[in-house]
Design a protein around this motif. Structure first.
Motif, PDB file in Angstrom:
ATOM      1  N   HIS A 174     -10.476   1.991  -5.204  1.00 63.89           N
ATOM      2  CA  HIS A 174      -9.012   1.081  -5.776  1.00 63.89           C
ATOM      3  C   HIS A 174      -8.333   0.718  -4.523  1.00 63.89           C
ATOM      4  CE1 HIS A 174      -5.816  -0.166  -8.401  1.00 63.89           C
ATOM      5  NE2 HIS A 174      -5.096   0.754  -7.699  1.00 63.89           N
ATOM      6  N   VAL A 175      -8.122   1.937  -3.657  1.00 68.67           N
ATOM      7  CA  VAL A 175      -7.205   1.831  -2.327  1.00 68.67           C
ATOM      8  C   VAL A 175      -8.038   0.662  -1.463  1.00 68.67           C
ATOM      9  CG1 VAL A 175      -6.780   3.034  -0.087  1.00 68.67           C
ATOM     10  CG2 VAL A 175      -6.881   4.225  -2.297  1.00 68.67           C
ATOM     11  N   LEU A 176      -9.135   0.596  -1.320  1.00 73.13           N
ATOM     12  CA  LEU A 176      -9.837  -0.570  -0.649  1.00 73.13           C
ATOM     13  C   LEU A 176      -9.461  -1.673  -1.271  1.00 73.13           C
ATOM     14  CD1 LEU A 176     -13.424   0.891   0.296  1.00 73.13           C
ATOM     15  CD2 LEU A 176     -11.322   0.529   1.852  1.00 73.13           C
ATOM     16  N   TRP A 177      -9.523  -1.952  -2.654  1.00 71.77           N
ATOM     17  CA  TRP A 177      -9.210  -3.253  -3.333  1.00 71.77           C
ATOM     18  C   TRP A 177      -7.793  -3.456  -3.009  1.00 71.77           C
ATOM     19  CZ3 TRP A 177      -5.690  -3.899  -7.578  1.00 71.77           C
ATOM     20  CH2 TRP A 177      -5.842  -5.182  -8.003  1.00 71.77           C
ATOM     21  N   TRP A 198      -3.920  -7.334  -0.839  1.00 74.01           N
ATOM     22  CA  TRP A 198      -2.708  -7.625  -0.012  1.00 74.01           C
ATOM     23  C   TRP A 198      -3.371  -8.521   0.914  1.00 74.01           C
ATOM     24  CZ3 TRP A 198      -2.541  -5.480   5.005  1.00 74.01           C
ATOM     25  CH2 TRP A 198      -1.276  -5.704   5.701  1.00 74.01           C
ATOM     26  N   GLN A 199      -4.228  -8.268   1.774  1.00 71.41           N
ATOM     27  CA  GLN A 199      -4.389  -9.169   3.199  1.00 71.41           C
ATOM     28  C   GLN A 199      -4.834 -10.578   2.438  1.00 71.41           C
ATOM     29  OE1 GLN A 199      -7.469  -6.844   5.087  1.00 71.41           O
ATOM     30  NE2 GLN A 199      -7.754  -8.730   6.512  1.00 71.41           N
ATOM     31  N   ARG A 237      -2.142   1.370   3.935  1.00 69.07           N
ATOM     32  CA  ARG A 237      -2.977   0.524   4.884  1.00 69.07           C
ATOM     33  C   ARG A 237      -3.549   1.319   5.772  1.00 69.07           C
ATOM     34  NH1 ARG A 237       2.482  -2.659   5.740  1.00 69.07           N
ATOM     35  NH2 ARG A 237       2.024  -2.258   8.001  1.00 69.07           N
ATOM     36  N   LYS A 238      -3.132   2.381   6.397  1.00 68.66           N
ATOM     37  CA  LYS A 238      -4.213   3.185   7.349  1.00 68.66           C
ATOM     38  C   LYS A 238      -5.006   3.998   6.665  1.00 68.66           C
ATOM     39  CE  LYS A 238      -2.065   5.615  10.864  1.00 68.66           C
ATOM     40  NZ  LYS A 238      -0.938   6.453  11.586  1.00 68.66           N
ATOM     41  N   LEU A 239      -4.805   4.441   5.333  1.00 61.44           N
ATOM     42  CA  LEU A 239      -5.842   5.194   4.699  1.00 61.44           C
ATOM     43  C   LEU A 239      -6.922   4.301   4.254  1.00 61.44           C
ATOM     44  CD1 LEU A 239      -6.674   7.731   3.147  1.00 61.44           C
ATOM     45  CD2 LEU A 239      -5.098   6.855   1.147  1.00 61.44           C
ATOM     46  N   ALA A 240      -6.753   3.063   3.906  1.00 58.93           N
ATOM     47  CA  ALA A 240      -7.576   1.970   3.420  1.00 58.93           C
ATOM     48  C   ALA A 240      -8.504   1.702   4.668  1.00 58.93           C
ATOM     49  CB  ALA A 240      -7.031   0.833   3.078  1.00 58.93           C
ATOM     50  N   LEU A 241      -8.008   1.699   6.295  1.00 55.23           N
ATOM     51  CA  LEU A 241      -8.627   1.457   7.018  1.00 55.23           C
ATOM     52  C   LEU A 241      -9.832   2.533   7.451  1.00 55.23           C
ATOM     53  CD1 LEU A 241      -6.499  -0.325   9.872  1.00 55.23           C
ATOM     54  CD2 LEU A 241      -8.812  -0.987   9.119  1.00 55.23           C
ATOM     55  N   ARG A 242      -9.033   3.746   7.333  1.00 52.52           N
ATOM     56  CA  ARG A 242     -10.083   4.900   7.302  1.00 52.52           C
ATOM     57  C   ARG A 242     -10.983   4.879   6.395  1.00 52.52           C
ATOM     58  NH1 ARG A 242      -5.077   7.786   8.513  1.00 52.52           N
ATOM     59  NH2 ARG A 242      -5.296   8.982   6.338  1.00 52.52           N
ATOM     60  N   MET A 243     -11.054   4.573   5.084  1.00 49.74           N
ATOM     61  CA  MET A 243     -11.882   4.647   4.089  1.00 49.74           C
ATOM     62  C   MET A 243     -12.985   3.443   4.342  1.00 49.74           C
ATOM     63  SD  MET A 243      -9.670   5.197   0.619  1.00 49.74           S
ATOM     64  CE  MET A 243      -9.253   6.874   0.175  1.00 49.74           C
ATOM     65  N   LEU A 276       2.837  -3.599   1.246  1.00 53.60           N
ATOM     66  CA  LEU A 276       1.769  -2.536   1.066  1.00 53.60           C
ATOM     67  C   LEU A 276       2.194  -1.473   1.860  1.00 53.60           C
ATOM     68  CD1 LEU A 276      -0.635  -1.895  -0.735  1.00 53.60           C
ATOM     69  CD2 LEU A 276      -2.304  -2.357   1.023  1.00 53.60           C
ATOM     70  N   PRO A 277       2.471  -0.051   1.392  1.00 50.39           N
ATOM     71  CA  PRO A 277       3.125   0.948   2.276  1.00 50.39           C
ATOM     72  C   PRO A 277       1.831   1.124   3.517  1.00 50.39           C
ATOM     73  CG  PRO A 277       3.335   1.515   0.049  1.00 50.39           C
ATOM     74  CD  PRO A 277       2.503   0.251   0.045  1.00 50.39           C
ATOM     75  N   LYS A 278       2.669   1.501   4.569  1.00 51.89           N
ATOM     76  CA  LYS A 278       1.710   1.652   5.847  1.00 51.89           C
ATOM     77  C   LYS A 278       1.044   2.912   5.667  1.00 51.89           C
ATOM     78  CE  LYS A 278       2.844   1.342  10.799  1.00 51.89           C
ATOM     79  NZ  LYS A 278       4.023   1.817  11.728  1.00 51.89           N
ATOM     80  N   LYS A 279       1.252   3.798   4.951  1.00 55.74           N
ATOM     81  CA  LYS A 279       0.168   4.892   4.706  1.00 55.74           C
ATOM     82  C   LYS A 279      -0.872   4.412   3.913  1.00 55.74           C
ATOM     83  CE  LYS A 279       3.101   9.202   4.666  1.00 55.74           C
ATOM     84  NZ  LYS A 279       3.621  10.138   3.970  1.00 55.74           N
TER      85      LYS A 279
END
Length: 197
Positions: free
Chosen positions: A18-21, A26-27, A93-99, A88-91
């Protein structure tokens, strides 16, 4: 090839679809031009004259020919130019990149290289050789380099299955698009700096 170990806090995060989605949605929303436009009844090229008397003809009551009920009339509630961007909150966005990076690492689809060697002049031939050397020539590849390198970018530009991104341009959509990630050793340090929890 490099024998560096990948950090668990960046490449070993639990993946939540869901976070990736959310990040991809958003992108893609931010990329939309939003230039679509339809004409309202006020904008269509018709006279504003009442087309028949209000009473006495046996026909339905109508105003001008440009009303949305008529063919060629204006559009009711149609799209107008707008900006689709939202925050989209910065946190997140960073979490999605890590995932996204973690999902590729779990699949074993991350290659670390010492350097992407092309030479002084852009050469697509050398780019193809580079991909063949790493056995990924027939798959979608995302090359992650430390900073914008015109020689590398131009060398891979004509290969439809390859993309080159500097660490600053790293994003969830492109990571998920690729079958393989090839990361320059110098770029890995910058990834850690950018995505450190």
């Amino acid at each position: 090839m490099s024998d560096l170990q990948l950090r668990e806090d960046i490449f070993g995060v639990e993946v939540k679809k869901h976070v990736l989605w959310e990040a991809v949605k958003w992108q893609l929303a931010a990329r939309r031009q939003g230039t679509h436009s339809t004409k309202t009844r006020a904008e269509v090229n018709y006279s504003g004259r009442k087309i028949l008397p209000q009473k006495g003809t046996g026909n339905a009551r109508h105003g001008e020919r440009g009303a949305p009920i008529f063919v060629g009339g204006g559009v009711a509630h149609g799209p107008k130019p707008r900006d689709y961007y939202y925050t989209l909150p910065k946190k997140v966005r960073k979490l999605a990149l890590r995932m996204a990076l973690s999902s590729k690492a779990k699949e074993g689809k991350v290659l670390l290289v010492d350097k992407v060697e092309i030479g002084e002049v852009p050469k697509t031939k050398k780019a193809v050789e580079f991909l063949k050397t790493h056995n990924v020539a027939d798959q979608k590849v995302l090359l992650i380099v430390p900073q914008k390198d015109e020689v590398v970018i131009k060398s891979f530009r004509n290969i439809p299955t390859a993309k080159v991104l500097p660490v600053d341009g790293l994003n969830v959509y492109d990571i998920l698009w690729a079958d393989w990630l090839i990361i320059d050793k110098m770029a890995l340090g910058k990834i850690y700096e950018r995505l450190a929890p």
